[in-house]
Design a protein around this motif. Sequence first.
Motif, mmCIF file in Angstrom:
data_model
loop_
_atom_site.group_PDB
_atom_site.id
_atom_site.type_symbol
_atom_site.label_atom_id
_atom_site.label_comp_id
_atom_site.label_asym_id
_atom_site.label_seq_id
_atom_site.Cartn_x
_atom_site.Cartn_y
_atom_site.Cartn_z
ATOM 1 N N SER A 121 -2.342 6.911 -17.905
ATOM 2 C CA SER A 121 -2.978 8.036 -17.239
ATOM 3 C C SER A 121 -3.669 7.588 -15.958
ATOM 4 O O SER A 121 -3.635 8.286 -14.943
ATOM 5 N N LEU A 122 -4.292 6.433 -15.993
ATOM 6 C CA LEU A 122 -4.977 5.907 -14.821
ATOM 7 C C LEU A 122 -3.977 5.590 -13.724
ATOM 8 O O LEU A 122 -4.189 5.912 -12.549
ATOM 9 N N SER A 123 -2.874 4.977 -14.085
ATOM 10 C CA SER A 123 -1.825 4.676 -13.123
ATOM 11 C C SER A 123 -1.269 5.948 -12.512
ATOM 12 O O SER A 123 -1.027 6.022 -11.299
ATOM 13 N N GLU A 124 -1.089 6.968 -13.348
ATOM 14 C CA GLU A 124 -0.562 8.240 -12.862
ATOM 15 C C GLU A 124 -1.541 8.905 -11.903
ATOM 16 O O GLU A 124 -1.131 9.486 -10.884
ATOM 17 N N GLU A 125 -2.822 8.813 -12.193
ATOM 18 C CA GLU A 125 -3.819 9.409 -11.309
ATOM 19 C C GLU A 125 -3.833 8.709 -9.949
ATOM 20 O O GLU A 125 -3.897 9.366 -8.903
ATOM 21 N N VAL A 126 -3.766 7.385 -9.962
ATOM 22 C CA VAL A 126 -3.714 6.634 -8.706
ATOM 23 C C VAL A 126 -2.456 7.001 -7.935
ATOM 24 O O VAL A 126 -2.489 7.224 -6.713
ATOM 25 N N GLN A 175 0.167 9.423 -3.423
ATOM 26 C CA GLN A 175 1.280 10.260 -2.978
ATOM 27 C C GLN A 175 0.766 11.392 -2.083
ATOM 28 O O GLN A 175 1.337 11.668 -1.021
ATOM 29 N N GLN A 176 -0.316 12.031 -2.493
ATOM 30 C CA GLN A 176 -0.883 13.120 -1.704
ATOM 31 C C GLN A 176 -1.380 12.617 -0.356
ATOM 32 O O GLN A 176 -1.186 13.277 0.680
ATOM 33 N N GLN A 177 -1.998 11.458 -0.332
ATOM 34 C CA GLN A 177 -2.494 10.901 0.927
ATOM 35 C C GLN A 177 -1.343 10.528 1.859
ATOM 36 O O GLN A 177 -1.471 10.643 3.084
ATOM 37 N N ILE A 178 -0.228 10.096 1.309
ATOM 38 C CA ILE A 178 0.945 9.769 2.128
ATOM 39 C C ILE A 178 1.583 11.048 2.660
ATOM 40 O O ILE A 178 1.927 11.153 3.842
ATOM 41 N N ILE A 179 1.739 12.035 1.790
ATOM 42 C CA ILE A 179 2.379 13.286 2.177
ATOM 43 C C ILE A 179 1.590 13.992 3.269
ATOM 44 O O ILE A 179 2.156 14.524 4.223
ATOM 45 N N THR A 180 0.271 13.997 3.150
ATOM 46 C CA THR A 180 -0.571 14.697 4.123
ATOM 47 C C THR A 180 -0.891 13.840 5.347
ATOM 48 O O THR A 180 -1.654 14.265 6.215
ATOM 49 N N LEU A 213 8.561 6.344 -0.601
ATOM 50 C CA LEU A 213 7.379 6.644 0.205
ATOM 51 C C LEU A 213 6.663 5.393 0.697
ATOM 52 O O LEU A 213 5.903 5.449 1.667
ATOM 53 N N VAL A 214 6.871 4.271 0.025
ATOM 54 C CA VAL A 214 6.371 2.987 0.512
ATOM 55 C C VAL A 214 7.497 1.978 0.422
ATOM 56 O O VAL A 214 8.474 2.176 -0.308
ATOM 57 N N VAL A 215 7.347 0.890 1.163
ATOM 58 C CA VAL A 215 8.347 -0.173 1.128
ATOM 59 C C VAL A 215 7.620 -1.501 0.960
ATOM 60 O O VAL A 215 6.626 -1.776 1.640
ATOM 61 N N ALA A 216 8.086 -2.295 0.012
ATOM 62 C CA ALA A 216 7.523 -3.625 -0.206
ATOM 63 C C ALA A 216 8.290 -4.616 0.658
ATOM 64 O O ALA A 216 9.526 -4.656 0.638
ATOM 65 N N LYS A 217 7.544 -5.432 1.414
ATOM 66 C CA LYS A 217 8.163 -6.400 2.307
ATOM 67 C C LYS A 217 7.789 -7.814 1.884
ATOM 68 O O LYS A 217 7.041 -8.024 0.935
ATOM 69 N N ARG A 218 8.321 -8.779 2.576
ATOM 70 C CA ARG A 218 8.051 -10.177 2.251
ATOM 71 C C ARG A 218 6.565 -10.486 2.349
ATOM 72 O O ARG A 218 5.843 -9.898 3.129
ATOM 73 N N GLY A 219 6.158 -11.437 1.530
ATOM 74 C CA GLY A 219 4.762 -11.838 1.546
ATOM 75 C C GLY A 219 3.853 -10.859 0.835
ATOM 76 O O GLY A 219 2.670 -10.759 1.156
ATOM 77 N N SER A 220 4.413 -10.112 -0.130
ATOM 78 C CA SER A 220 3.645 -9.151 -0.925
ATOM 79 C C SER A 220 3.024 -8.049 -0.078
ATOM 80 O O SER A 220 1.985 -7.494 -0.422
#
Length: 222
Positions: A10-15, A20-25, A62-69
Amino acid sequence: MKTQPIQRTSLSEEVYQRLQQQIITLELTPGQKLNDQQLAETFGVSRTPVREALKKLEEEGLVVAKRGSRTNVTMLDATQAKQTFPIVATLHALAARHAFPLSETDIIRLIKINQSFQDAITREDAESALQLDDAFHGLFLERSQNGQLTETLNRLTPLIRRLEYAQFSRHGHDSVTDHQTIIEACQSANIEALVRATEHNWNGLGRHLIAALEEELPCDPS
């Protein structure tokens, strides 16, 4: 009864939902670097639910993971939008077909939503307007009683919703007119007109937003 796994999920889902909302807006801007430790401190959680949320956002594009974490918010991408809008348009048209015919109560509800939608556009309240747009088309999804349609659209819509926020002021009024055409098709019980109007609404919006993106915003260099 063990509750910890449910609590963490539930905590993971809330985060995830908040990010997601912050990215969309566009509160988190295209290309912005995301640091899991900083996010954990901001949300008052450990890094684990943040990492789980970022992984889900990466799966959604919505996000992309790149080299170097490194993790960055994806750029607004015209190619991605060109691929996504026709699918979204087709699925919403399919939902309208399966929802047909709507009851008189549903049609009245659509009219009220579209009036509120127009008011939000006049106030230049993008967040309220897009929530009302979701409510308008969501009625057809609800009446279609097709969970697969809803699930697929929930996954695809965030990819184009950022673009709607970025170009909201230029194209909101067109959707009011398109919604009215959809309502009129429902009132006349013309299923083919309803399907055409729904698909036109989404494809027309896509063409306008993609053209604006290509003019004003850089595409994802990756």
